[in-house]
Design an enzyme around this catalytic site. Sequence first.
Site, mmCIF file in Angstrom:
data_model
loop_
_atom_site.group_PDB
_atom_site.id
_atom_site.type_symbol
_atom_site.label_atom_id
_atom_site.label_comp_id
_atom_site.label_asym_id
_atom_site.label_seq_id
_atom_site.Cartn_x
_atom_site.Cartn_y
_atom_site.Cartn_z
ATOM 1 C CG HIS A 291 30.809 39.899 32.997
ATOM 2 N ND1 HIS A 291 31.250 40.845 32.207
ATOM 3 C CD2 HIS A 291 31.020 40.443 34.494
ATOM 4 C CE1 HIS A 291 31.230 42.056 32.705
ATOM 5 N NE2 HIS A 291 31.017 41.999 34.253
ATOM 6 C CB CYS B 286 32.354 42.002 37.496
ATOM 7 S SG CYS B 286 30.939 41.956 38.288
#
Length: 222
Positions: A161, A177
């Site tokens: 992301h 992440c």
Amino acid sequence: MIPKAILVVLAGLSLGACVTAATPEPAPEATLKPRDRELLARAPYQKASIPAPYQRHIVDYHRNEAPGTIVVDSDARFLYLVLPNKKAIRYGVTVGEEALAFSGIAKVGNMAEWPGWTPTPDIHKRIEGLPAHVAGGPENPLGARALYLYANGKDTLYRIHGTNQPEYIGTAISSGCIRLTNEDVIDLYSRVKTGTTVVVLAPGTGQPSPMSGAKVAGLGNN
């Protein structure tokens, strides 16, 4: 999460530096939609000076993944999008701290523009005071785009992301992440689709970080 057998295979992969030229690759302006321009103009952070090795480049690529595959080298803090003709687009990333890092083979199971963020119970335990949900926008930690990683048909809870902390590109501080600058994740998002294979190499099997003094230009398969 990811089957142990897959992790064993990944742990056996070795990466060698390929001493080749890397060509800077600016993101095409066409990837920015009017909403992107509006929200990025309101970003609550200063425009970061990304170190040269972590700026977007076209590089030689000598592993065997098929074009269209995403490969993440957490050791070097690079994400590669494999292209035809033994080339790849290389993006600088922020990765997870070692105890939180994800490794394995997954698929992009879902994709979202300016996604909302719902912290998991584990994140609430580690970081006090978080809201139950953060709406999408420039203040959101997920940034401008999110690719949701699935394995065996289930959400792994790991994402590729954007970020509202671009100054940390090239470091290992996330909750597992994989973060890109908002401009880079918009570019990556425009080039992939649901079902794309994502290979995240196990810690210790990638290249050294270029910021540690190693000269790194490409990704090898030796």
